[in-house]
Write a protein that holds these residues in place. Structure first.
Motif, PDB file in Angstrom:
ATOM      1  N   SER A 141       0.129   4.053   2.170  1.00 16.70           N
ATOM      2  CA  SER A 141       0.325   4.697   3.469  1.00 16.70           C
ATOM      3  C   SER A 141       1.353   3.916   4.280  1.00 16.70           C
ATOM      4  N   GLY A 142       1.801   4.520   5.382  1.00 21.84           N
ATOM      5  CA  GLY A 142       2.777   3.839   6.231  1.00 21.84           C
ATOM      6  C   GLY A 142       2.255   2.515   6.761  1.00 21.84           C
ATOM      7  N   GLY A 143       0.981   2.509   7.198  1.00 23.59           N
ATOM      8  CA  GLY A 143       0.397   1.281   7.717  1.00 23.59           C
ATOM      9  C   GLY A 143       0.270   0.209   6.656  1.00 23.59           C
ATOM     10  N   MET A 144      -0.049   0.608   5.423  1.00 23.70           N
ATOM     11  CA  MET A 144      -0.154  -0.356   4.330  1.00 23.70           C
ATOM     12  C   MET A 144       1.209  -0.941   3.983  1.00 23.70           C
ATOM     13  N   ARG A 145       2.243  -0.114   3.997  1.00 28.26           N
ATOM     14  CA  ARG A 145       3.587  -0.628   3.720  1.00 28.26           C
ATOM     15  C   ARG A 145       3.992  -1.658   4.770  1.00 28.26           C
ATOM     16  N   LYS A 146       3.638  -1.388   6.040  1.00 30.92           N
ATOM     17  CA  LYS A 146       3.938  -2.354   7.093  1.00 30.92           C
ATOM     18  C   LYS A 146       3.265  -3.686   6.794  1.00 30.92           C
ATOM     19  N   ARG A 147       1.995  -3.632   6.396  1.00 29.30           N
ATOM     20  CA  ARG A 147       1.255  -4.860   6.156  1.00 29.30           C
ATOM     21  C   ARG A 147       1.783  -5.607   4.934  1.00 29.30           C
ATOM     22  N   VAL A 148       2.221  -4.873   3.929  1.00 31.11           N
ATOM     23  CA  VAL A 148       2.857  -5.529   2.778  1.00 31.11           C
ATOM     24  C   VAL A 148       4.116  -6.265   3.226  1.00 31.11           C
ATOM     25  N   SER A 149       4.873  -5.643   4.126  1.00 26.43           N
ATOM     26  CA  SER A 149       6.084  -6.318   4.618  1.00 26.43           C
ATOM     27  C   SER A 149       5.725  -7.562   5.426  1.00 26.43           C
ATOM     28  N   LEU A 168       8.207 -15.526  13.463  1.00 22.90           N
ATOM     29  CA  LEU A 168       8.310 -14.191  12.888  1.00 22.90           C
ATOM     30  C   LEU A 168       8.993 -13.255  13.881  1.00 22.90           C
ATOM     31  N   LEU A 169       9.844 -12.396  13.355  1.00 22.67           N
ATOM     32  CA  LEU A 169      10.548 -11.399  14.149  1.00 22.67           C
ATOM     33  C   LEU A 169      10.093 -10.020  13.684  1.00 22.67           C
ATOM     34  N   TYR A 170       9.547  -9.231  14.606  1.00 23.72           N
ATOM     35  CA  TYR A 170       9.028  -7.904  14.283  1.00 23.72           C
ATOM     36  C   TYR A 170       9.918  -6.844  14.938  1.00 23.72           C
ATOM     37  N   ASP A 171      10.490  -5.966  14.114  1.00 25.85           N
ATOM     38  CA  ASP A 171      11.332  -4.887  14.636  1.00 25.85           C
ATOM     39  C   ASP A 171      10.546  -3.587  14.588  1.00 25.85           C
ATOM     40  N   GLU A 172      10.042  -3.149  15.746  1.00 24.34           N
ATOM     41  CA  GLU A 172       9.287  -1.903  15.872  1.00 24.34           C
ATOM     42  C   GLU A 172       8.171  -1.812  14.815  1.00 24.34           C
ATOM     43  N   PRO A 173       7.242  -2.757  14.796  1.00 26.79           N
ATOM     44  CA  PRO A 173       6.246  -2.789  13.714  1.00 26.79           C
ATOM     45  C   PRO A 173       5.254  -1.634  13.723  1.00 26.79           C
ATOM     46  N   THR A 174       5.112  -0.933  14.863  1.00 23.03           N
ATOM     47  CA  THR A 174       4.168   0.195  14.915  1.00 23.03           C
ATOM     48  C   THR A 174       4.873   1.540  15.008  1.00 23.03           C
ATOM     49  N   ALA A 175       6.189   1.556  14.840  1.00 23.48           N
ATOM     50  CA  ALA A 175       6.932   2.824  14.916  1.00 23.48           C
ATOM     51  C   ALA A 175       6.469   3.772  13.814  1.00 23.48           C
ATOM     52  N   PRO A 179      -2.245   6.196  16.178  1.00 21.79           N
ATOM     53  CA  PRO A 179      -2.856   5.196  17.062  1.00 21.79           C
ATOM     54  C   PRO A 179      -3.794   4.218  16.362  1.00 21.79           C
ATOM     55  N   ILE A 180      -4.566   4.698  15.370  1.00 22.81           N
ATOM     56  CA  ILE A 180      -5.497   3.805  14.686  1.00 22.81           C
ATOM     57  C   ILE A 180      -4.738   2.807  13.818  1.00 22.81           C
ATOM     58  N   ALA A 181      -3.754   3.289  13.054  1.00 25.14           N
ATOM     59  CA  ALA A 181      -2.949   2.391  12.226  1.00 25.14           C
ATOM     60  C   ALA A 181      -2.182   1.400  13.099  1.00 25.14           C
ATOM     61  N   SER A 182      -1.716   1.855  14.274  1.00 25.33           N
ATOM     62  CA  SER A 182      -1.027   0.957  15.195  1.00 25.33           C
ATOM     63  C   SER A 182      -1.941  -0.164  15.658  1.00 25.33           C
ATOM     64  N   THR A 183      -3.194   0.179  15.968  1.00 25.77           N
ATOM     65  CA  THR A 183      -4.147  -0.839  16.410  1.00 25.77           C
ATOM     66  C   THR A 183      -4.396  -1.867  15.312  1.00 25.77           C
ATOM     67  N   VAL A 184      -4.508  -1.416  14.064  1.00 23.12           N
ATOM     68  CA  VAL A 184      -4.701  -2.331  12.935  1.00 23.12           C
ATOM     69  C   VAL A 184      -3.534  -3.312  12.854  1.00 23.12           C
ATOM     70  N   VAL A 185      -2.304  -2.803  12.978  1.00 24.72           N
ATOM     71  CA  VAL A 185      -1.121  -3.651  12.886  1.00 24.72           C
ATOM     72  C   VAL A 185      -1.040  -4.605  14.084  1.00 24.72           C
TER      73      VAL A 185
END
Length: 260
Positions: A141-149, A168-175, A179-185
């Protein structure tokens, strides 16, 4: 105040005739959670790439732990490691999660594969992902890919501990996340900071109100290539700065020119 961990002095950058950054000064302090916000196209991601050493400024100087950087990443060694999480995760589609997270170690270290796989496993567990090492990005999922990164960004090299990311530099990590996946990130960003594994300083570029409030301590507002306001997260709601008031409310009336 402590000495800045990273300092930008008079940084300017233009793309063609478009001036994106105009003599920007910015200090990032040890242990700080800094959010850079502002309208689209105001140089937020450009600043991250300059800090990471992926892009050279046209003018100005960059200091890392008091040492002036010369050139780009790879041209010389920064005194601290700087990791970056890209907006679109930037995973290699043809590689497994294990190969993505351990990419630099597989390519540039002499560590045995079994040790790299163990390090990858540890990082995936840190970001709340277990037993997915053999999957491909398309299976996530999109949220999982973010977490892998995230796991890739915090990977250290035991052969060169000085390269372990301290910032660490985060570029739009919740884009693009719900809302739930954003909260996890958002929670993960805070957890990584407090995990005692380094990476306790970070800079985050975001437009999302919840991400600003849940992840940042200090906020810098960029507009027309300049820092136009900075303050604490709490001051966002009380400032009289017209740019910040308009940005916070989302109004099309005010000094910020609506695009599109």
């Amino acid at each position: 105040m402590p000495e800045p961990l990273i300092e930008l002095r008079g940084i300017s950058k233009a793309f063609g005739h478009s001036v994106v950054l105009d003599r920007v000064d910015l200090a990032i302090y040890p242990g700080e959670a800094l959010a850079i916000i502002g309208p689209s196209g105001t140089g937020k991601s450009t600043i991250l790439r300059i800090i990471a050493g992926l892009l050279a400024p046209d003018e100005g100087e960059i200091y890392i732990q008091g040492q002036r950087r010369v050139g780009l990443v790879g041209d010389s060694r920064d005194p601290i490691g700087i990791g970056m999480v890209f907006q679109q995760a930037a995973l290699f589609d043809s590689l497994t999660v294990d190969e993505n997270v351990g990419f630099l170690l597989y390519q540039h270290s002499k560590l045995p594969p079994d040790q790299i796989r163990e390090l990858v496993k540890q990082k995936l567990e840190m970001v709340g992902l277990s037993d997915i090492s053999d999957r491909y990005p398309a299976q996530l999922s999109g949220g999982m890919r973010k977490r892998v990164s995230f796991a890739r960004a915090i990977m250290e090299n035991p052969e060169n501990p000085q390269d372990s990311p301290e910032v660490l530099l985060y570029d739009e990590p919740t884009a693009g996340l719900d809302p739930i996946a954003s909260t996890v990130v958002e929670d993960l960003i805070r957890q990584l900071r407090s995990a005692g594994k380094g990476c306790n300083t970070y800079v985050i570029v975001t437009h999302q109100d919840s991400t600003i409030r849940r992840t940042a301590d200090r906020v810098v507002f960029l507009y027309q290539g300049k820092v136009n306001w900075e303050g604490s997260v709490e001051e966002i709601d009380t400032t009289d700065n017209p740019l910040m008031r308009q940005f916070r409310s989302g109004s099309i009336e005010g000094p910020i020119q609506a695009i599109g």
